[in-house]
Design a protein around this motif. Sequence first.
Motif, PDB file in Angstrom:
ATOM      1  N   ASP A  28       0.829  -1.198   0.000  1.00 19.76           N
ATOM      2  CA  ASP A  28       0.000   0.000   0.000  1.00 19.76           C
ATOM      3  C   ASP A  28       0.866   1.252   0.000  1.00 19.76           C
ATOM      4  OD1 ASP A  28      -2.316   1.602   0.206  1.00 19.76           O
ATOM      5  OD2 ASP A  28      -2.031   1.743   2.363  1.00 19.76           O
ATOM      6  N   LYS A  29       0.520   2.196  -0.860  1.00 18.55           N
ATOM      7  CA  LYS A  29       1.194   3.498  -0.911  1.00 18.55           C
ATOM      8  C   LYS A  29       2.707   3.318  -0.980  1.00 18.55           C
ATOM      9  CE  LYS A  29       1.042   8.086   1.234  1.00 18.55           C
ATOM     10  NZ  LYS A  29       0.749   8.846   2.462  1.00 18.55           N
ATOM     11  N   THR A  30       3.153   2.700  -2.033  1.00 18.87           N
ATOM     12  CA  THR A  30       4.581   2.483  -2.211  1.00 18.87           C
ATOM     13  C   THR A  30       5.041   3.107  -3.523  1.00 18.87           C
ATOM     14  OG1 THR A  30       6.325   0.812  -2.084  1.00 18.87           O
ATOM     15  CG2 THR A  30       4.376   0.251  -3.369  1.00 18.87           C
ATOM     16  N   GLY A  31       6.347   3.099  -3.745  1.00 19.44           N
ATOM     17  CA  GLY A  31       6.913   3.779  -4.894  1.00 19.44           C
ATOM     18  C   GLY A  31       6.484   3.179  -6.210  1.00 19.44           C
ATOM     19  N   ARG A  32       6.009   4.009  -7.098  1.00 20.84           N
ATOM     20  CA  ARG A  32       5.583   3.514  -8.405  1.00 20.84           C
ATOM     21  C   ARG A  32       6.795   3.407  -9.340  1.00 20.84           C
ATOM     22  NH1 ARG A  32       0.868   3.461 -11.515  1.00 20.84           N
ATOM     23  NH2 ARG A  32      -0.307   4.673 -10.012  1.00 20.84           N
ATOM     24  N   HIS A  33       7.136   2.177  -9.665  1.00 22.54           N
ATOM     25  CA  HIS A  33       8.151   1.990 -10.689  1.00 22.54           C
ATOM     26  C   HIS A  33       7.567   2.417 -12.034  1.00 22.54           C
ATOM     27  CE1 HIS A  33       9.651  -1.070  -7.721  1.00 22.54           C
ATOM     28  NE2 HIS A  33      10.801  -0.541  -8.085  1.00 22.54           N
ATOM     29  N   CYS A  34       8.353   3.114 -12.810  1.00 22.31           N
ATOM     30  CA  CYS A  34       7.946   3.415 -14.179  1.00 22.31           C
ATOM     31  C   CYS A  34       9.039   2.916 -15.119  1.00 22.31           C
ATOM     32  CB  CYS A  34       7.650   4.900 -14.373  1.00 22.31           C
ATOM     33  SG  CYS A  34       9.040   6.013 -14.121  1.00 22.31           S
ATOM     34  N   GLN A  35       8.761   2.934 -16.402  1.00 18.66           N
ATOM     35  CA  GLN A  35       9.706   2.373 -17.355  1.00 18.66           C
ATOM     36  C   GLN A  35      11.014   3.167 -17.383  1.00 18.66           C
ATOM     37  OE1 GLN A  35       8.116   0.772 -21.125  1.00 18.66           O
ATOM     38  NE2 GLN A  35       6.120   1.545 -20.452  1.00 18.66           N
ATOM     39  N   ALA A  36      12.066   2.481 -17.757  1.00 12.93           N
ATOM     40  CA  ALA A  36      13.399   3.076 -17.701  1.00 12.93           C
ATOM     41  C   ALA A  36      13.500   4.348 -18.525  1.00 12.93           C
ATOM     42  CB  ALA A  36      14.431   2.060 -18.183  1.00 12.93           C
ATOM     43  N   ASP A  37      12.772   4.409 -19.640  1.00 11.99           N
ATOM     44  CA  ASP A  37      12.846   5.564 -20.525  1.00 11.99           C
ATOM     45  C   ASP A  37      11.598   6.446 -20.432  1.00 11.99           C
ATOM     46  OD1 ASP A  37      11.166   3.695 -21.629  1.00 11.99           O
ATOM     47  OD2 ASP A  37      12.078   3.718 -23.625  1.00 11.99           O
ATOM     48  N   ASP A  47      32.347   2.452  -4.048  1.00  8.41           N
ATOM     49  CA  ASP A  47      33.030   1.394  -3.288  1.00  8.41           C
ATOM     50  C   ASP A  47      32.154   0.158  -3.109  1.00  8.41           C
ATOM     51  OD1 ASP A  47      35.260   3.093  -2.949  1.00  8.41           O
ATOM     52  OD2 ASP A  47      34.346   4.008  -1.190  1.00  8.41           O
ATOM     53  N   TYR A  48      31.358  -0.159  -4.118  1.00  2.75           N
ATOM     54  CA  TYR A  48      30.431  -1.291  -3.998  1.00  2.75           C
ATOM     55  C   TYR A  48      31.149  -2.593  -3.694  1.00  2.75           C
ATOM     56  CZ  TYR A  48      31.861  -2.476  -8.791  1.00  2.75           C
ATOM     57  OH  TYR A  48      32.587  -2.810  -9.901  1.00  2.75           O
ATOM     58  N   ASP A  49      32.363  -2.756  -4.241  1.00  2.00           N
ATOM     59  CA  ASP A  49      33.085  -4.006  -4.051  1.00  2.00           C
ATOM     60  C   ASP A  49      33.486  -4.216  -2.593  1.00  2.00           C
ATOM     61  OD1 ASP A  49      34.688  -1.760  -4.493  1.00  2.00           O
ATOM     62  OD2 ASP A  49      36.402  -2.945  -5.138  1.00  2.00           O
ATOM     63  N   HIS A  50      33.658  -3.116  -1.843  1.00  2.14           N
ATOM     64  CA  HIS A  50      34.016  -3.227  -0.427  1.00  2.14           C
ATOM     65  C   HIS A  50      32.853  -3.791   0.394  1.00  2.14           C
ATOM     66  CE1 HIS A  50      37.264   0.149  -0.890  1.00  2.14           C
ATOM     67  NE2 HIS A  50      37.545  -0.957  -1.543  1.00  2.14           N
ATOM     68  N   ARG A  51      31.652  -3.731  -0.166  1.00  6.30           N
ATOM     69  CA  ARG A  51      30.468  -4.234   0.544  1.00  6.30           C
ATOM     70  C   ARG A  51      29.967  -5.548  -0.049  1.00  6.30           C
ATOM     71  NH1 ARG A  51      27.196  -0.091  -0.940  1.00  6.30           N
ATOM     72  NH2 ARG A  51      28.862   1.236  -1.718  1.00  6.30           N
ATOM     73  N   GLY A  52      30.788  -6.147  -0.881  1.00  4.80           N
ATOM     74  CA  GLY A  52      30.462  -7.474  -1.394  1.00  4.80           C
ATOM     75  C   GLY A  52      29.396  -7.506  -2.465  1.00  4.80           C
ATOM     76  N   ILE A  53      29.136  -6.363  -3.104  1.00  7.86           N
ATOM     77  CA  ILE A  53      28.138  -6.317  -4.166  1.00  7.86           C
ATOM     78  C   ILE A  53      28.777  -6.783  -5.470  1.00  7.86           C
ATOM     79  CG2 ILE A  53      26.603  -4.840  -5.515  1.00  7.86           C
ATOM     80  CD1 ILE A  53      26.334  -3.025  -3.073  1.00  7.86           C
ATOM     81  N   LYS A  54      28.212  -7.809  -6.079  1.00  9.45           N
ATOM     82  CA  LYS A  54      28.758  -8.350  -7.323  1.00  9.45           C
ATOM     83  C   LYS A  54      27.808  -8.201  -8.508  1.00  9.45           C
ATOM     84  CE  LYS A  54      31.622 -11.737  -4.903  1.00  9.45           C
ATOM     85  NZ  LYS A  54      32.862 -10.960  -5.066  1.00  9.45           N
ATOM     86  N   HIS A  55      26.556  -7.822  -8.222  1.00 10.52           N
ATOM     87  CA  HIS A  55      25.600  -7.641  -9.306  1.00 10.52           C
ATOM     88  C   HIS A  55      24.605  -6.554  -8.935  1.00 10.52           C
ATOM     89  CE1 HIS A  55      22.652  -9.724  -6.819  1.00 10.52           C
ATOM     90  NE2 HIS A  55      21.731  -9.583  -7.767  1.00 10.52           N
ATOM     91  N   ILE A  56      23.939  -6.031  -9.949  1.00 12.42           N
ATOM     92  CA  ILE A  56      22.836  -5.107  -9.749  1.00 12.42           C
ATOM     93  C   ILE A  56      21.645  -5.661 -10.510  1.00 12.42           C
ATOM     94  CG2 ILE A  56      24.218  -3.064  -9.291  1.00 12.42           C
ATOM     95  CD1 ILE A  56      23.929  -2.248 -12.199  1.00 12.42           C
ATOM     96  N   CYS A  57      20.445  -5.302 -10.047  1.00 12.81           N
ATOM     97  CA  CYS A  57      19.244  -5.881 -10.630  1.00 12.81           C
ATOM     98  C   CYS A  57      18.256  -4.782 -10.992  1.00 12.81           C
ATOM     99  CB  CYS A  57      18.613  -6.848  -9.623  1.00 12.81           C
ATOM    100  SG  CYS A  57      17.135  -7.703 -10.229  1.00 12.81           S
ATOM    101  N   TRP A  58      17.580  -4.936 -12.110  1.00 10.13           N
ATOM    102  CA  TRP A  58      16.481  -4.040 -12.454  1.00 10.13           C
ATOM    103  C   TRP A  58      15.248  -4.448 -11.660  1.00 10.13           C
ATOM    104  CZ3 TRP A  58      15.151   0.398 -14.590  1.00 10.13           C
ATOM    105  CH2 TRP A  58      13.800   0.634 -14.834  1.00 10.13           C
ATOM    106  N   ASP A  59      14.512  -3.452 -11.172  1.00  8.52           N
ATOM    107  CA  ASP A  59      13.236  -3.720 -10.518  1.00  8.52           C
ATOM    108  C   ASP A  59      12.172  -2.812 -11.122  1.00  8.52           C
ATOM    109  OD1 ASP A  59      11.177  -4.475  -8.896  1.00  8.52           O
ATOM    110  OD2 ASP A  59      12.188  -4.038  -7.010  1.00  8.52           O
ATOM    111  N   GLY A  60      11.125  -3.403 -11.655  1.00 12.24           N
ATOM    112  CA  GLY A  60      10.021  -2.637 -12.209  1.00 12.24           C
ATOM    113  C   GLY A  60       8.733  -3.417 -12.042  1.00 12.24           C
TER     114      GLY A  60
END
Length: 335
Positions: A267-276, A294-307
């Motif tokens: 309820d009442k959350t962020g509306r994802h819209c298209q990338a463009d 410094d993403y590598d210092h925090r063990g981040i190896k990937h990023i993900c799209w969310d829509g």
Amino acid sequence: MSLKLHNAMWPGLVGKEEGTDHPPISLERMLELTKNAEVDGKHFDGVDLFLFHPHTDPNASDDDIKRMADQIAEAGFKVGSLVAPVWPGTVGGCAFGSEEDRDNFVHAVAVSCKIADALKANGVRDYGIIRIDSAGGPADFAKDEAANTKLLAETFQRAGAVAAEHGERLAAEGEICWGGMHSWKHMLNTLEETGMPSTVGFQADLAHTYLYLLGYNAPEHALLKEGYSEEEFWAAYKTMTDALRPWTIDFHVAQNDGSVHGTGSHDKTGRHCQADDPNGKLDITRCSEMWLKDYDHRGIKHICWDGCMFDNAVLEQGSTWNAILDAMLKVQAAV
């Protein structure tokens, strides 16, 4: 090493209902749509999974998980982060609710860790986190913020201990519909009260965290007022990212048009819209850079799209996924 680029599978599930004009889209079809995306000969590297029906049975057998792992591998993908079924009505329960609710929440994390182990054993998962939230609303949380913060942190600590036994980390999503994490200040308080930075961290989503700035569901923590200038925006964005970036262990590229939307518990959350989307409020690349320093210092190896909550007709268009991949590649190149 460059960050791997993943696509989320849950846009085929969130806000979808059988028997309507927006039924769930199968995991098979979501994999196909992801595989077909291409920009200048480049493709997605993997997918992030929602561990619930109809994509994944939380109580799936080892053979069931192997079949899913084989299917994902055949599409040429790795699995990254997993969304635990922590909500009432799935496996879990509110993390600041009754004793039974809290036990169910921890059980949902344990179930997710078992699936994570199976995916690793089948060779398709080498990185990523398990995503959680409080599974309770801001209004219920507000009834006693101090007591509920304590309960929430204690539940996260228990769940974090389970995750650590499996070599996993938990990332709490910053989304304004979840009590105890419905503002950047509440999120920070919850993480600090939990006090397990090596195991329990933050998942930053560009669409959701944009609404942190405006104070939806927590006006007292707003960093911007409507009609803000560009200078004011970047100053506020720096305040927020500086506070939460040290805790950030998972990241979602997304876009937001400044509106809110929800169905069911969302309820009442962020509306994802298209990338463009021309109405998008965010410079996706620049905002991502601020979270991913410094993403590598925090063990981040990937990023993900969310829509989430796009019409099925939008999700079925190849151009939708090409635009998403293009935005992801720009972020990858920038960081």
